[in-house]
Design a protein around this motif. Structure first.
Motif, mmCIF file in Angstrom:
data_model
loop_
_atom_site.group_PDB
_atom_site.id
_atom_site.type_symbol
_atom_site.label_atom_id
_atom_site.label_comp_id
_atom_site.label_asym_id
_atom_site.label_seq_id
_atom_site.Cartn_x
_atom_site.Cartn_y
_atom_site.Cartn_z
ATOM 1 N N CYS A 1 -12.293 -62.189 -44.537
ATOM 2 C CA CYS A 1 -11.909 -61.174 -45.519
ATOM 3 C C CYS A 1 -13.164 -60.667 -46.229
ATOM 4 O O CYS A 1 -14.020 -61.445 -46.633
ATOM 5 N N GLY A 2 -13.265 -59.349 -46.367
ATOM 6 C CA GLY A 2 -14.370 -58.738 -47.083
ATOM 7 C C GLY A 2 -13.832 -57.894 -48.224
ATOM 8 O O GLY A 2 -12.725 -57.371 -48.152
ATOM 9 N N CYS A 3 -14.613 -57.767 -49.279
ATOM 10 C CA CYS A 3 -14.192 -57.001 -50.447
ATOM 11 C C CYS A 3 -15.397 -56.268 -51.017
ATOM 12 O O CYS A 3 -16.488 -56.845 -51.118
ATOM 13 N N ALA B 1 -20.378 -54.310 -56.133
ATOM 14 C CA ALA B 1 -20.394 -55.680 -55.616
ATOM 15 C C ALA B 1 -19.762 -55.708 -54.236
ATOM 16 O O ALA B 1 -18.916 -54.881 -53.912
ATOM 17 N N ALA B 2 -20.188 -56.669 -53.447
ATOM 18 C CA ALA B 2 -19.618 -56.903 -52.116
ATOM 19 C C ALA B 2 -19.603 -58.403 -51.887
ATOM 20 O O ALA B 2 -20.526 -59.109 -52.294
ATOM 21 N N ALA B 3 -18.537 -58.874 -51.251
ATOM 22 C CA ALA B 3 -18.440 -60.315 -51.006
ATOM 23 C C ALA B 3 -17.540 -60.587 -49.813
ATOM 24 O O ALA B 3 -16.629 -59.815 -49.519
ATOM 25 N N ALA B 4 -17.821 -61.694 -49.154
ATOM 26 C CA ALA B 4 -16.993 -62.175 -48.045
ATOM 27 C C ALA B 4 -16.331 -63.471 -48.472
ATOM 28 O O ALA B 4 -16.856 -64.206 -49.312
ATOM 29 N N ASP B 5 -15.185 -63.745 -47.898
ATOM 30 C CA ASP B 5 -14.485 -65.003 -48.167
ATOM 31 C C ASP B 5 -15.410 -66.164 -47.838
ATOM 32 O O ASP B 5 -16.044 -66.191 -46.781
ATOM 33 N N ASP B 6 -15.516 -67.087 -48.761
ATOM 34 C CA ASP B 6 -16.368 -68.257 -48.574
ATOM 35 C C ASP B 6 -15.612 -69.523 -48.980
ATOM 36 O O ASP B 6 -16.199 -70.504 -49.417
ATOM 37 N N SER B 7 -14.286 -69.467 -48.829
ATOM 38 C CA SER B 7 -13.479 -70.613 -49.256
ATOM 39 C C SER B 7 -13.565 -71.740 -48.233
ATOM 40 O O SER B 7 -13.816 -71.521 -47.054
ATOM 41 N N ARG C 1 -12.995 -69.596 -53.595
ATOM 42 C CA ARG C 1 -14.065 -68.644 -53.272
ATOM 43 C C ARG C 1 -13.591 -67.555 -52.302
ATOM 44 O O ARG C 1 -14.200 -67.320 -51.265
ATOM 45 N N HIS C 2 -12.520 -66.880 -52.700
ATOM 46 C CA HIS C 2 -12.007 -65.754 -51.903
ATOM 47 C C HIS C 2 -12.892 -64.531 -52.144
ATOM 48 O O HIS C 2 -13.591 -64.443 -53.158
ATOM 49 N N ALA C 3 -12.849 -63.587 -51.222
ATOM 50 C CA ALA C 3 -13.716 -62.408 -51.296
ATOM 51 C C ALA C 3 -13.540 -61.640 -52.608
ATOM 52 O O ALA C 3 -14.532 -61.276 -53.255
ATOM 53 N N ALA C 4 -12.311 -61.382 -53.014
ATOM 54 C CA ALA C 4 -12.087 -60.626 -54.253
ATOM 55 C C ALA C 4 -12.603 -61.391 -55.469
ATOM 56 O O ALA C 4 -13.200 -60.796 -56.379
ATOM 57 N N MET C 5 -12.390 -62.689 -55.505
ATOM 58 C CA MET C 5 -12.864 -63.499 -56.634
ATOM 59 C C MET C 5 -14.396 -63.449 -56.726
ATOM 60 O O MET C 5 -14.957 -63.306 -57.812
ATOM 61 N N LEU C 6 -15.052 -63.559 -55.580
ATOM 62 C CA LEU C 6 -16.518 -63.521 -55.565
ATOM 63 C C LEU C 6 -17.037 -62.144 -55.961
ATOM 64 O O LEU C 6 -18.042 -62.030 -56.669
ATOM 65 N N ALA C 7 -16.353 -61.091 -55.506
ATOM 66 C CA ALA C 7 -16.776 -59.730 -55.859
ATOM 67 C C ALA C 7 -16.644 -59.506 -57.366
ATOM 68 O O ALA C 7 -17.540 -58.925 -57.992
ATOM 69 N N ILE C 8 -15.551 -59.977 -57.961
ATOM 70 C CA ILE C 8 -15.383 -59.856 -59.416
ATOM 71 C C ILE C 8 -16.497 -60.618 -60.132
ATOM 72 O O ILE C 8 -17.081 -60.118 -61.103
ATOM 73 N N GLU C 9 -16.819 -61.811 -59.663
ATOM 74 C CA GLU C 9 -17.920 -62.585 -60.262
ATOM 75 C C GLU C 9 -19.236 -61.817 -60.193
ATOM 76 O O GLU C 9 -20.030 -61.844 -61.135
ATOM 77 N N ARG C 10 -19.472 -61.138 -59.084
ATOM 78 C CA ARG C 10 -20.725 -60.391 -58.917
ATOM 79 C C ARG C 10 -20.779 -59.180 -59.839
ATOM 80 O O ARG C 10 -21.847 -58.832 -60.340
ATOM 81 N N VAL C 11 -19.631 -58.520 -60.058
ATOM 82 C CA VAL C 11 -19.592 -57.424 -61.030
ATOM 83 C C VAL C 11 -19.916 -57.972 -62.409
ATOM 84 O O VAL C 11 -20.696 -57.382 -63.164
#
Length: 106
Positions: free
Chosen positions: A25-27, A38-44, A51-61
């Motif tokens: 999953c990418g976000c 922000a951009a992130a890939a699932d890393d759970s 560590r889902h893609a959306a959660m990581l992307a929100i963290e990066r924002v």
């Protein structure tokens, strides 16, 4: 109805989310002007299940907003949501946890 130009933008953004995801999953999160915040890939994993893609992307924002002297986002006095006026593109439908995190980050 979505214009051909807008449809082409969404196709590019979705392709970018697939590129970021690399088979998972990418976000991507974009500001109102279409700039990638922000951009992130699932890393759970079993050890790190959140560590889902959306959660990581929100963290990066959040990290970018906290470290940037001038945010790319338009400031809003009446609401201080993290992802106000942002567009979120994911390659998979968000799970309930990610959906609620996106709602609460707006």
């Amino acid at each position: 109805e979505v214009s051909a130009e807008r449809r082409a933008c969404y196709e590019r953004w979705l392709a970018r989310a697939f590129e970021v995801g690399g088979g998972r999953c990418g976000c991507i999160i974009l500001d109102r002007a279409g700039r990638e915040l922000a951009a992130a890939a699932d890393d759970s994993s079993a050890e790190r299940p959140l560590r889902h893609a959306a959660m990581l992307a929100i963290e990066r924002v959040a990290a970018a907003a906290g470290s940037a002297e001038e945010s790319l986002k338009r400031p809003r006095v009446e609401e201080e949501y993290l992802c106000q006026d942002c567009e979120v593109i994911t390659t998979h439908e968000p799970c309930i946890m990610c959906a609620m995190a996106l709602v609460h980050s707006r």
